[in-house]
Design a protein around this motif. Structure first.
Motif, PDB file in Angstrom:
ATOM      1  N   GLY A  64       0.810  -1.215   0.000  1.00 30.11           N
ATOM      2  CA  GLY A  64       0.000   0.000   0.000  1.00 30.11           C
ATOM      3  C   GLY A  64       0.834   1.252   0.000  1.00 30.11           C
ATOM      4  O   GLY A  64       2.060   1.202  -0.069  1.00 30.11           O
ATOM      5  N   ALA A  65       0.138   2.375   0.074  1.00 30.76           N
ATOM      6  CA  ALA A  65       0.831   3.666   0.158  1.00 30.76           C
ATOM      7  C   ALA A  65       1.646   3.667   1.453  1.00 30.76           C
ATOM      8  O   ALA A  65       1.359   2.902   2.375  1.00 30.76           O
ATOM      9  N   ASP A  66       2.641   4.526   1.492  1.00 24.61           N
ATOM     10  CA  ASP A  66       3.429   4.668   2.714  1.00 24.61           C
ATOM     11  C   ASP A  66       2.574   5.468   3.699  1.00 24.61           C
ATOM     12  O   ASP A  66       2.320   6.654   3.517  1.00 24.61           O
ATOM     13  N   LEU A 106      -2.740  -3.157  -4.316  1.00 25.06           N
ATOM     14  CA  LEU A 106      -3.746  -3.841  -5.136  1.00 25.06           C
ATOM     15  C   LEU A 106      -4.191  -2.911  -6.266  1.00 25.06           C
ATOM     16  O   LEU A 106      -4.450  -3.365  -7.388  1.00 25.06           O
ATOM     17  N   GLU A 107      -4.223  -1.618  -6.001  1.00 21.51           N
ATOM     18  CA  GLU A 107      -4.623  -0.675  -7.062  1.00 21.51           C
ATOM     19  C   GLU A 107      -3.609  -0.679  -8.202  1.00 21.51           C
ATOM     20  O   GLU A 107      -3.969  -0.595  -9.372  1.00 21.51           O
ATOM     21  N   ILE A 108      -2.334  -0.833  -7.887  1.00 20.81           N
ATOM     22  CA  ILE A 108      -1.323  -0.964  -8.945  1.00 20.81           C
ATOM     23  C   ILE A 108      -1.600  -2.248  -9.725  1.00 20.81           C
ATOM     24  O   ILE A 108      -1.612  -2.273 -10.963  1.00 20.81           O
ATOM     25  N   PRO A 126      -7.709  -2.081   2.370  1.00 20.92           N
ATOM     26  CA  PRO A 126      -7.997  -1.835   3.794  1.00 20.92           C
ATOM     27  C   PRO A 126      -8.137  -0.352   4.146  1.00 20.92           C
ATOM     28  O   PRO A 126      -8.142  -0.002   5.320  1.00 20.92           O
ATOM     29  N   GLU A 127      -8.241   0.503   3.155  1.00 21.93           N
ATOM     30  CA  GLU A 127      -8.233   1.934   3.426  1.00 21.93           C
ATOM     31  C   GLU A 127      -9.234   2.363   4.503  1.00 21.93           C
ATOM     32  O   GLU A 127      -8.948   3.222   5.317  1.00 21.93           O
ATOM     33  N   VAL A 128     -10.417   1.751   4.529  1.00 18.00           N
ATOM     34  CA  VAL A 128     -11.403   2.211   5.531  1.00 18.00           C
ATOM     35  C   VAL A 128     -10.884   1.991   6.946  1.00 18.00           C
ATOM     36  O   VAL A 128     -11.253   2.713   7.869  1.00 18.00           O
TER      37      VAL A 128
HETATM   38  N1  T1G Z   1       3.232   2.175   5.253  1.00 18.71           N
HETATM   39  C1  T1G Z   1       4.286   2.383   6.089  1.00 18.71           C
HETATM   40  N2  T1G Z   1       4.785   1.438   6.932  1.00 18.71           N
HETATM   41  C2  T1G Z   1       4.180   0.240   6.914  1.00 18.71           C
HETATM   42  C3  T1G Z   1       3.067  -0.047   6.062  1.00 18.71           C
HETATM   43  C4  T1G Z   1       2.603   0.984   5.207  1.00 18.71           C
HETATM   44  N3  T1G Z   1       1.595   0.796   4.359  1.00 18.71           N
HETATM   45  N4  T1G Z   1       2.696  -1.338   6.292  1.00 18.71           N
HETATM   46  C5  T1G Z   1       3.521  -1.826   7.230  1.00 18.71           C
HETATM   47  N5  T1G Z   1       4.410  -0.892   7.608  1.00 18.71           N
HETATM   48  C6  T1G Z   1       5.506  -1.062   8.564  1.00 18.71           C
HETATM   49  C7  T1G Z   1       4.995  -1.324   9.970  1.00 18.71           C
HETATM   50  O1  T1G Z   1       4.753  -0.097  10.641  1.00 18.71           O
HETATM   51  C8  T1G Z   1       6.145  -2.093  10.570  1.00 18.71           C
HETATM   52  O2  T1G Z   1       7.159  -1.142  10.872  1.00 18.71           O
HETATM   53  C9  T1G Z   1       6.668  -2.919   9.397  1.00 18.71           C
HETATM   54  O3  T1G Z   1       6.209  -2.242   8.201  1.00 18.71           O
HETATM   55  C10 T1G Z   1       6.141  -4.329   9.399  1.00 18.71           C
HETATM   56  O4  T1G Z   1       4.706  -4.215   9.496  1.00 18.71           O
HETATM   57  C11 T1G Z   1      -3.469   4.898  -2.273  1.00 18.71           C
HETATM   58  C12 T1G Z   1      -3.724   5.476   0.310  1.00 18.71           C
HETATM   59  C13 T1G Z   1       1.565  -5.535   5.209  1.00 18.71           C
HETATM   60  C14 T1G Z   1       0.038  -7.146   6.377  1.00 18.71           C
HETATM   61  O5  T1G Z   1      -3.158  -0.564   5.279  1.00 18.71           O
HETATM   62  O6  T1G Z   1      -1.435  -4.529   7.023  1.00 18.71           O
HETATM   63  O7  T1G Z   1      -2.613   2.304   0.174  1.00 18.71           O
HETATM   64  O8  T1G Z   1       7.280  -1.573  13.363  1.00 18.71           O
HETATM   65  O9  T1G Z   1       4.555  -5.355  11.740  1.00 18.71           O
HETATM   66  O10 T1G Z   1       2.639  -8.225  10.672  1.00 18.71           O
HETATM   67  O11 T1G Z   1      -5.500   3.819  -1.901  1.00 18.71           O
HETATM   68  O12 T1G Z   1       1.950  -4.315   7.806  1.00 18.71           O
HETATM   69  O13 T1G Z   1       8.900  -2.680  11.785  1.00 18.71           O
HETATM   70  O14 T1G Z   1       9.020  -0.184  12.198  1.00 18.71           O
HETATM   71  O15 T1G Z   1       2.489  -4.944  10.308  1.00 18.71           O
HETATM   72  O16 T1G Z   1       4.055  -8.869   8.616  1.00 18.71           O
HETATM   73  C15 T1G Z   1      -3.011   0.553   2.783  1.00 18.71           C
HETATM   74  C16 T1G Z   1      -0.847  -1.887   6.289  1.00 18.71           C
HETATM   75  C17 T1G Z   1      -2.323   1.857   2.976  1.00 18.71           C
HETATM   76  C18 T1G Z   1      -1.429  -2.145   4.904  1.00 18.71           C
HETATM   77  C19 T1G Z   1       2.406  -6.896   7.085  1.00 18.71           C
HETATM   78  N6  T1G Z   1      -2.193  -0.530   3.263  1.00 18.71           N
HETATM   79  N7  T1G Z   1       0.119  -2.908   6.650  1.00 18.71           N
HETATM   80  O17 T1G Z   1       2.109  -7.322   8.393  1.00 18.71           O
HETATM   81  O18 T1G Z   1       4.250  -6.635   9.583  1.00 18.71           O
HETATM   82  S1  T1G Z   1      -3.345   3.202   2.424  1.00 18.71           S
HETATM   83  C20 T1G Z   1      -2.336  -1.004   4.521  1.00 18.71           C
HETATM   84  C21 T1G Z   1      -0.289  -4.149   7.037  1.00 18.71           C
HETATM   85  C22 T1G Z   1      -3.296   3.100   0.736  1.00 18.71           C
HETATM   86  C23 T1G Z   1      -4.172   3.823  -1.474  1.00 18.71           C
HETATM   87  C24 T1G Z   1      -4.167   4.090  -0.002  1.00 18.71           C
HETATM   88  C25 T1G Z   1       0.806  -5.064   7.518  1.00 18.71           C
HETATM   89  C26 T1G Z   1       1.187  -6.165   6.517  1.00 18.71           C
HETATM   90  P1  T1G Z   1       8.157  -1.408  12.135  1.00 18.71           P
HETATM   91  P2  T1G Z   1       3.925  -5.268  10.393  1.00 18.71           P
HETATM   92  P3  T1G Z   1       3.268  -7.852   9.364  1.00 18.71           P
END
Ligand code: T1G
Length: 654
Positions: A64-66, A106-108, A126-128
């Motif tokens: 996902g996005a950062d 997933l959008e990519i 998961p955005e919501v």
């Molecule tokens: N951005 C920044 N850091 C992230 C991150 C993210 N998306 N996902 C994980 N991290 C960091 C997390 O803080 C941790 O850091 C490390 O990575 C490992 O994560 C345009 C705008 C992918 C299932 O919501 O669900 O895309 O503690 O401990 O248990 O429409 O991370 O090691 O310093 O959770 O193996 C949507 C969020 C963003 C996914 C992996 N994406 N991440 O789980 O490891 S919004 C999400 C997760 C978006 C678009 C919109 C989980 C994981 P640290 P972790 P994990």
């Protein structure tokens, strides 16, 4: 060819492989977006390339996005523009998905012309859960690839689907049996031969929802959202996507995403996302090898002991559970088997998994069975002498560095440790009921606890997929102490004019899953009553004390388990009880309090101020390691609404 730090292109014949390498989860940072855009441009100028595979280094596709960039002004190139460039590419792109393709990831993949997933991969929007909606075409492209009902479910709940489910809905073209890159390469070759498929944006929605479905979905979502806005916003975005031309819907989706990214709700949910990952930091910092968790002892097979044993079995550990006698062992085994069968029914365990977990459980009454264990967790009756006796028996048979953990919810773990031969190996592991479900684990550290005990608690939380919060020793540690403070205040509001069902309604409207009186009826009023009676002798004479709860307990009204507590129960449903109202009115009269009306705002303001004051005291006394740990505790253990961020976030103390 390195295009930017995290993006490279390699070639295999007429196939280009674009690889993203942005640890830890290949989030679409600005550098990733710039590198991807550059890759599209480069490949357009490489006539020998007939197809592209988009792959990721590390353990996962793009997650996902950062999230650290959200809520700040987005920097170019924007993700929708990158995805549009991939979609418009002269050659087909195939996403090779492993680990997780989430949100922008997933959008990519939806901008690509094909998608292949590895077994075990998960795909979601998961955005919501972050208080926003997809912002790069997810609500427009997904319903043009899979049926509206499936898209609605994914986008409004934020729940990911498995690769296998994605295959059945058409979200992916194939699930790789073994080599993902090979399978993706084959798919890319096939698309190159067939000719690049029509872009999703240029297709009609697969099976749009009928009008009635939208209204029904909105009603369902409103009930479950408990005041959170983003699920309803996601539904509105989907409705645009079904009723408007794709590109117009895309523009509206982006505007909605940007508006929500700046919302308080999104800030709160981002705060919780990172706070959960930061929780229990001192456990990870403990410099010692944790105990081996492959074989763990549990003493006591009641509700808590059985839940703890089941959680351990579900994590793959062997469990030796000790109970008093054969009948108690059989009862405990029955509880545990019931939990495992429940997991099996919900699809969390397959047949083999159920058989394997059951086989790893042994029960008995001989402590000698625990000798090989390096960690033993007691979940016996909540009494200091009973627990002391258990630890004394363990002291006699366990290895010198074995860890002894107590599941106590409020006893003094320092005192308990001091009664053992090696106090540094004693730690509190306060599980929440049901122990195999609740994510919160309060790790209670004593003044002399060893690093090995702390490291073991951290390793156990990770193994059980729980979120650990470290608490110092005090009455109620973090969560129960804070809850006792606002529960007392609610009882005072009863004396001043409020009623239990009114307070519970105000808490539910604020976003709590349940009100404080319904929670007490669920948990049982007798445990807190026993604690109040124990403390009566030391309670300051001038301290305000409400007798309402005691009067209910003296009548044997302990809640659901006795058929009546704060509420009476008809067919299992809580019903306001005139008898309880009568007792409350009598108490107001006895105290000479003129009852007054309470608004929901009054009630919530009173509860929040007590919760925040006690939380601050817990922080000031060093019982909690930081304000974010308090928010995590109240959200994961006490139903505080996640989309409000927690009491400390709300008080602006984070
Ligand atoms: N951005 C920044 N850091 C992230 C991150 C993210 N998306 N996902 C994980 N991290 C960091 C997390 O803080 C941790 O850091 C490390 O990575 C490992 O994560 C345009 C705008 C992918 C299932 O919501 O669900 O895309 O503690 O401990 O248990 O429409 O991370 O090691 O310093 O959770 O193996 C949507 C969020 C963003 C996914 C992996 N994406 N991440 O789980 O490891 S919004 C999400 C997760 C978006 C678009 C919109 C989980 C994981 P640290 P972790 P994990």
């Amino acid at each position: 060819m390195k295009l930017s730090d995290p993006v490279t292109i390699s070639q295999k014949g007429d196939l280009a492989i674009v690889t993203i390498d942005n640890p830890p989860v290949n989030a679409t940072s600005q550098a990733v977006r710039a590198g991807l855009l550059e890759a599209v441009k480069r490949i357009e100028a490489m006539p020998e390339v007939a197809a592209v595979v988009l792959a990721c280094a590390g353990r996962t596709f793009v997650a996902g996005a950062d999230i650290t960039e959200l809520g700040k002004p987005p920097r170019e190139p924007h993700l929708p523009d990158v995805i549009a460039a991939i979609e418009a590419s002269r050659v087909p792109w195939v996403a090779a998905i492993k680990g997780a393709a989430l949100g922008g990831g997933l959008e990519i993949a939806l901008g690509c012309h094909g998608r292949v997933a590895a077994r075990g991969a998960k795909l979601g929007l998961p955005e919501v859960t972050l208080g926003i909606v997809p912002g790069a075409g997810g609500t427009v492209r997904l319903p043009r690839l899979i049926a509206g009902a499936d898209a609605l479910d994914m986008i409004t709940t934020g729940k990911p689907v498995s690769a296998e489910k994605a295959l059945t809905t058409g979200l992916v073209d194939a699930v790789a049996e073994d080599d993902l890159l090979e399978a993706a390469t084959a798919r890319a070759g096939a698309l190159a031969a067939e000719g690049r498929p029509v872009a999703l944006l240029d297709r009609d929605p697969v099976a749009p929802l009928a009008d009635a479905d939208w209204d029904a979905a909105a009603d369902r979502l409103r009930k479950k959202a408990r005041g959170q806005a983003s699920p309803l916003e996601a539904l509105a975005a989907l409705r645009d996507s079904a009723n408007l031309p794709a590109r117009e819907a895309l523009t509206r989706e982006r505007a909605r995403f940007l508006r929500l990214s700046g919302s308080e709700e999104a800030a709160a949910l981002r705060h919780v996302f990172f706070s959960e990952r930061r929780a229990g930091a001192s456990l990870k910092a403990a410099e010692a090898a944790p105990a081996d968790l492959g074989h763990v002892g549990v003493i006591g097979g009641g509700t808590m002991g059985a839940g703890i044993a089941a959680a351990l079995l579900l994590s793959g550990s062997r469990v030796s559970l000790i109970e008093r006698d054969e009948a108690s062992c059989a009862a405990a085994a029955g509880r545990i088997t019931g939990i495992l069968e429940g997991s099996h029914k919900r699809g969390l365990l397959d047949d083999a998994g159920l058989a394997d977990a059951t086989a790893r459980l042994e029960t008995g009454s001989d402590y000698a069975a625990l000798t090989p264990c390096e960690l033993v967790i007691e979940a016996v009756f909540e009494d200091m002498d009973v627990k002391t006796e258990v630890f004394a028996r363990l002291d006699a048979i366990m290895a010198p560095d074995a860890i002894l953990a107590s599941n106590t919810s409020y006893l003094d773990v320092n005192a308990l440790a001091a009664r053992t031969a090696r106090p540094e190996r004693v730690i509190g592991l306060h599980f929440f009921s049901p122990a195999h479900v609740m994510k919160l684990l309060e790790v209670v550290r004593t003044d002399v606890v060893s690093d090995r005990a702390l490291a073991t608690a951290g390793a156990l939380a990770k193994r059980l997929r729980k979120t650990p919060v470290v608490a110092g020793v005090c009455d109620g540690f973090i969560g129960n102490r804070i809850m006792s403070a606002y529960r007392r205040e609610c009882d005072f509001m009863l004396e001043e004019g409020a009623l239990p069902w009114q307070i519970d309604a105000a808490m539910r409207d604020f976003g709590f899953a349940m009100g404080i009186y319904a929670v007490q009826d669920m948990a049982g009023l007798d445990v807190a009553w026993a604690m109040r009676k124990r403390r009566a002798a030391t309670r300051p004479a001038d301290e305000r004390y409400s007798r309402i709860a005691d009067r209910l307990c003296e009548m044997g009204r302990f809640g659901r388990k006795t058929g009546a507590g704060w509420y009476s129960y008809e067919d299992g449903k809580p019903v306001p009880d005139p008898l309880v109202e009568g007792i409350i009115l009598e108490e107001s009269e006895r105290l000479g309090i003129a009852r007054r009306d309470f608004s929901e705002a009054d009630i919530i303001a009173r509860i929040m101020s007590l919760m925040q004051a006690e939380a601050q005291a817990v922080l000031d006394e060093g019982i909690a390691e930081g304000p974010t740990d308090i928010d995590v505790t109240m959200i994961l253990g006490y139903g505080f609404p996640r989309h409000k961020g927690g009491p400390m976030f709300l008080a602006g103390r984070v």
